[in-house]
Design an enzyme around this catalytic site. Structure first.
Site, short mmCIF file in Angstrom:
data_model
loop_
_atom_site.label_atom_id
_atom_site.label_comp_id
_atom_site.label_asym_id
_atom_site.label_seq_id
_atom_site.Cartn_x
_atom_site.Cartn_y
_atom_site.Cartn_z
N GLY A 91 15.59 -5.67 -10.56
CA GLY A 91 14.95 -4.57 -9.85
C GLY A 91 14.94 -3.22 -10.53
N GLU A 119 19.73 -10.12 -12.76
CA GLU A 119 18.43 -10.82 -12.88
C GLU A 119 17.26 -9.90 -13.21
OE1 GLU A 119 17.88 -12.05 -8.81
OE2 GLU A 119 19.10 -13.82 -9.05
N GLY A 145 13.78 -8.48 -14.73
CA GLY A 145 12.52 -8.97 -15.26
C GLY A 145 11.80 -7.83 -15.94
N CYS A 201 -16.49 -8.38 -9.42
CA CYS A 201 -17.37 -7.88 -8.35
C CYS A 201 -16.59 -7.49 -7.12
CB CYS A 201 -18.42 -8.93 -8.03
SG CYS A 201 -19.46 -9.16 -9.46
N GLU A 202 -15.80 -6.46 -7.23
CA GLU A 202 -15.04 -5.90 -6.12
C GLU A 202 -14.87 -4.41 -6.41
OE1 GLU A 202 -12.32 -7.59 -3.90
OE2 GLU A 202 -12.54 -9.64 -4.63
N1 LLP Z 1 15.36 -11.50 -8.69
C1 LLP Z 1 14.61 -11.80 -7.60
C2 LLP Z 1 15.18 -12.65 -6.56
C3 LLP Z 1 13.31 -11.30 -7.48
O1 LLP Z 1 12.58 -11.58 -6.41
C4 LLP Z 1 12.78 -10.46 -8.51
C5 LLP Z 1 11.43 -9.92 -8.42
C6 LLP Z 1 13.60 -10.19 -9.64
C7 LLP Z 1 14.89 -10.73 -9.68
C8 LLP Z 1 13.14 -9.35 -10.79
O2 LLP Z 1 12.85 -8.06 -10.43
P1 LLP Z 1 12.51 -6.97 -11.57
O3 LLP Z 1 13.74 -6.78 -12.40
O4 LLP Z 1 11.39 -7.51 -12.38
O5 LLP Z 1 12.13 -5.78 -10.79
N2 LLP Z 1 4.64 -8.14 -8.87
C9 LLP Z 1 5.41 -6.95 -8.62
C10 LLP Z 1 6.89 -7.20 -8.73
C11 LLP Z 1 7.40 -8.30 -7.83
C12 LLP Z 1 8.85 -8.55 -7.98
C13 LLP Z 1 9.27 -9.77 -7.26
N3 LLP Z 1 10.66 -10.12 -7.43
C14 LLP Z 1 4.95 -5.85 -9.54
O6 LLP Z 1 4.01 -6.07 -10.32
O7 LLP Z 1 5.46 -4.73 -9.50
#
Ligand code: LLP
Length: 415
Positions: free
Chosen positions: A239, A276, A278, A345-346
């Site tokens: 997050g 975790e 991303g 087309c949106e």
């Molecule tokens: N762990 C869990 C259980 C999660 O649901 C997520 C992201 C992460 C870790 C990783 O979170 P990060 O470090 O990437 O913030 N599509 C959206 C983001 C959706 C995130 C969903 N869960 C966007 O483009 O901002």
């Protein structure tokens, strides 16, 4: 920090001109910087792994096999939310002992697959899911390692679509119900209670919500221990945000997150910390290159029509997210406000609205920054558009890590 910068007038990924990459591979094109990815992994390893923590990359941010292989080589594990992500993680050589599995809707087949592969733990999100895991594990004559994903009811102060830690969202179980959940789990024959999980949201720009959540979770761990339920793993989720707009301040780096949280966590001895991330690993390690097809003026608006649309990068349309857009080649033309829009087309198909950009000409390449996370992974074939190619840059070298889809790919599963 990332390794995209201007050398003279030309924007480069490490030692390679982005304009040259657009010419060689075509557009729309995702380009990643290997050096940036490694830098971010190392930042997490230094912050969390010295004290025995486990780094699990959230595959949903970017599941490209070449990127996962690189992460596996650097010792990372995976945070997965589907059987497909498990398949990708294992294929890339990520050790199952470093895989955690979250998500509110795991199917029996997915649970069985993960049990057979012996993952580190299931982050369980409901009582009925726990029963299903117990049943599937029984059928396989094994024990399933589980953590409860608690919903701490803490506001992560981010976009509502990517907030998870408030009670009104579908994620986790209310923290007040945790004790009962664990008591039930501890009695189940095919469940091995291993840990506890929190993930309160994404694109968090401050440490406080993580801390507020932990302040609820840590006393719970102590209460559980006092009642004979010993947890060994604390998964603090992902997050951490990145800076999308240079007007904003930088979110905390992993070192600051660890510096703030680990002393708190250490007050409860014997916990292995799982993290975790991303976005903060891959987000600003990737850009999307797109070519200006046409320009037009309608009433008060200038439109720059490019060859990447919401099918290639959904974030601006879905969340109203800001992505910086830079010219691959700087010039001395004046800036003007324009909407950068795609061919879909949106009316919701845009990459930027009312953006001050150096006046763009037909055929010029624009770079959409911070597109490495939730960019290609959320792309689709909407309007029957083949998905973009992906390229990895390493110093002065570059290579294709995913081919551009063809028209045949669009129909290959159809009967
Ligand atoms: N762990 C869990 C259980 C999660 O649901 C997520 C992201 C992460 C870790 C990783 O979170 P990060 O470090 O990437 O913030 N599509 C959206 C983001 C959706 C995130 C969903 N869960 C966007 O483009 O901002």
């Amino acid at each position: 920090m990332h390794y995209f910068s201007y050398k003279g007038n030309e924007l480069h990924a490490e030692g390679v001109s982005l304009e040259a990459l657009a010419r060689e591979y075509g557009t729309p094109l995702y380009v990643y910087s290997k050096g940036t990815i490694i830098r971010h992994i190392n930042a997490y390893k230094e912050a969390f792994c010295g004290s025995g923590g486990v780094l699990c990359f959230a595959l949903k941010a970017n599941p490209n096999g070449a990127i996962l292989k690189l992460l596996a080589q650097e010792g990372a594990g995976a945070d997965i939310v589907s059987g497909g992500e498990l398949f990708r993680a294992l294929k890339a050589g990520i050790s199952p002992a470093r895989i955690v599995y979250a998500g509110v809707g795991k199917t029996a087949d997915e649970i069985a697959y993960a049990l057979r592969k012996k993952i580190l733990m299931f982050n369980v999100e409901s009582g009925e899911e726990l029963e299903m895991i117990n049943e599937v594990a029984g059928g396989l004559r094994t024990k399933a390692p589980v953590a409860l994903r608690v919903n701490p009811d803490v506001d992560p102060r981010t976009h509502p679509y990517i907030s998870t830690g408030l009670k009104k969202y579908k994620f986790g179980m209310p923290i007040e119900d945790a004790l009962e959940f664990y008591r039930k789990a501890a009695k189940m024959e095919h469940i091995q209670v291993r840990g506890i999980h929190q993930h309160i949201g994404s694109q968090l720009t401050e440490v406080a919500p993580f801390r507020d959540s932990l302040k609820k979770v840590l006393p719970l761990i102590e209460r559980l221990r006092a009642s004979g339920i010993g947890l060994t793993h604390l998964d603090i989720g992902g997050g951490l945000g990145i800076r999308y707009n240079k007007e904003e301040k930088d979110p905390p780096v992993p070192e600051e997150l660890a510096g703030d949280l680990l002393p708190l966590i250490k007050r409860v001895p014997g916990l292995t910390v799982v993290v975790e991330p991303g976005r903060s690993i891959i987000g600003n390690a990737g850009v999307l290159l797109t070519k200006c097809l046409y320009r037009k003026k309608t009433g008060e608006k200038n439109f720059v029509i490019v060859d990447a649309g919401m099918n290639d990068l959904l974030r601006p349309s879905l969340y109203g997210s800001f992505h910086e857009i830079l010219p691959a080649r700087k010039n001395r033309r004046a800036c003007q406000a324009a909407d950068v829009v795609g061919p879909i087309c949106e009316s919701g198909d845009f990459l930027a609205k009312d953006r001050q950009l150096q006046a763009v000409r037909q055929g010029e390449i624009l770079c959409v920054m911070g597109a490495g996370a939730y960019g290609h992974s959320m792309s689709s074939n909407y309007n029957s558009r083949p998905r973009a190619a992906e390229v990895m840059v390493d110093g002065k070298k570059h290579r294709l890590i995913r081919k551009r889809e063809t028209y045949r790919d669009l129909v290959k599963g159809e009967l």
